[in-house]
Design a protein around this motif. Structure first.
Motif, short mmCIF file in Angstrom:
data_model
loop_
_atom_site.label_atom_id
_atom_site.label_comp_id
_atom_site.label_asym_id
_atom_site.label_seq_id
_atom_site.Cartn_x
_atom_site.Cartn_y
_atom_site.Cartn_z
N TYR A 1 7.04 36.98 32.01
CA TYR A 1 7.98 37.34 33.08
C TYR A 1 8.44 38.78 32.91
CZ TYR A 1 12.42 37.24 35.68
OH TYR A 1 13.45 37.51 36.53
N LYS A 2 8.83 39.15 31.71
CA LYS A 2 9.32 40.50 31.41
C LYS A 2 8.25 41.56 31.70
CE LYS A 2 11.12 43.10 27.48
NZ LYS A 2 11.47 43.03 26.05
N GLU B 1 13.63 36.25 24.54
CA GLU B 1 12.30 36.16 23.93
C GLU B 1 12.26 35.04 22.89
OE1 GLU B 1 11.17 40.03 22.43
OE2 GLU B 1 11.42 40.94 24.41
N GLU C 1 17.74 40.46 26.02
CA GLU C 1 16.28 40.30 26.09
C GLU C 1 15.68 39.77 24.78
OE1 GLU C 1 14.72 43.94 27.74
OE2 GLU C 1 15.52 43.46 29.71
N TYR D 1 8.85 33.98 28.79
CA TYR D 1 9.73 35.12 29.08
C TYR D 1 8.98 36.44 28.93
CZ TYR D 1 13.37 38.55 29.19
OH TYR D 1 14.11 39.66 29.53
N LEU D 2 8.14 36.55 27.91
CA LEU D 2 7.37 37.79 27.71
C LEU D 2 6.47 38.07 28.91
CD1 LEU D 2 6.46 37.46 23.93
CD2 LEU D 2 8.07 39.08 24.97
N ARG E 1 14.76 41.24 37.11
CA ARG E 1 15.17 40.33 36.03
C ARG E 1 16.67 40.09 35.96
NH1 ARG E 1 11.51 43.45 32.58
NH2 ARG E 1 13.26 44.08 31.27
N ASN E 2 17.48 40.97 36.49
CA ASN E 2 18.93 40.84 36.36
C ASN E 2 19.66 40.92 37.70
OD1 ASN E 2 18.96 40.82 33.37
ND2 ASN E 2 18.06 42.84 33.67
N ARG F 1 13.40 45.28 35.11
CA ARG F 1 14.76 44.96 34.65
C ARG F 1 15.79 45.21 35.76
NH1 ARG F 1 15.18 48.27 30.29
NH2 ARG F 1 14.43 46.66 28.89
#
Length: 169
Positions: free
Chosen positions: A153-154, A143, A139, A150-151, A96-97, A159
């Motif tokens: 994806y998360k 959201e 985050e 996004y949820l 994610r980052n 992370r």
């Protein structure tokens, strides 16, 4: 033209300060307390090569992510001018980052290249600050902005530690 200036400002204020200005200041200001390679031993040579490769890899990853933020996200890396669309392409399919990972790789590479404990401590501090920032600010903001997409994806993309295969949404 205005979009280009926004990107330049974001780059100068954020990653340039983190990767260039602060490490140079630390490297010069704390030289008497820092460790440095004393001669080109096999260990020092290996660390220098690993450090240079890490800086190159981190820079390449950073530039790739920056381009994705511009083209897909239609925004900048800066929190005050964020991406308008959720970016889940390229390295974002694995972690994610990746942009922060790229900056961290550059800092770790600098510490290896120079044999600098002070820059290694700065790299650790940078990673810790970003970890806290992402959990408590970034985050929750993503959201709110991107909701269910996004949820999802998360829930599927880690992370910090990249998944081996790309996430396919």
């Amino acid at each position: 033209m205005l979009k280009t200036l926004r990107h330049i400002l974001a780059i100068l204020l954020l990653p340039f300060m983190v990767v260039i200005v602060i490490p140079l200041w630390l490297f010069n200001s704390f030289a008497s307390y820092d460790t440095r390679w004393a001669g080109m031993t096999p260990l020092a040579l290996t660390a220098c090569i690993a450090g240079a490769l890490s800086v190159w890899l981190g820079f390449t990853l950073f530039v790739w992510c920056l381009n994705l933020f511009t083209i897909i996200g239609q925004g900048t890396l800066a929190p005050w001018d964020p991406a308008k669309k959720l970016v889940v392409a390229g390295p974002y399919r694995h972690v994610r980052n990746p942009m922060i990972s790229g900056v961290a790789l550059m800092l770790i590479g600098q510490s290896l290249f120079w044999g600098s404990l002070v820059i290694a401590l700065w790299a650790g501090t940078f990673i810790l600050i970003n970890h806290i920032y992402f959990i408590f600010l970034e985050e929750p903001g993503l959201e709110k902005r991107f909701g269910e997409s996004y949820l999802n994806y998360k829930a599927n993309v880690p992370r910090w530690v990249p998944r081996l295969g790309p996430w396919m949404d």
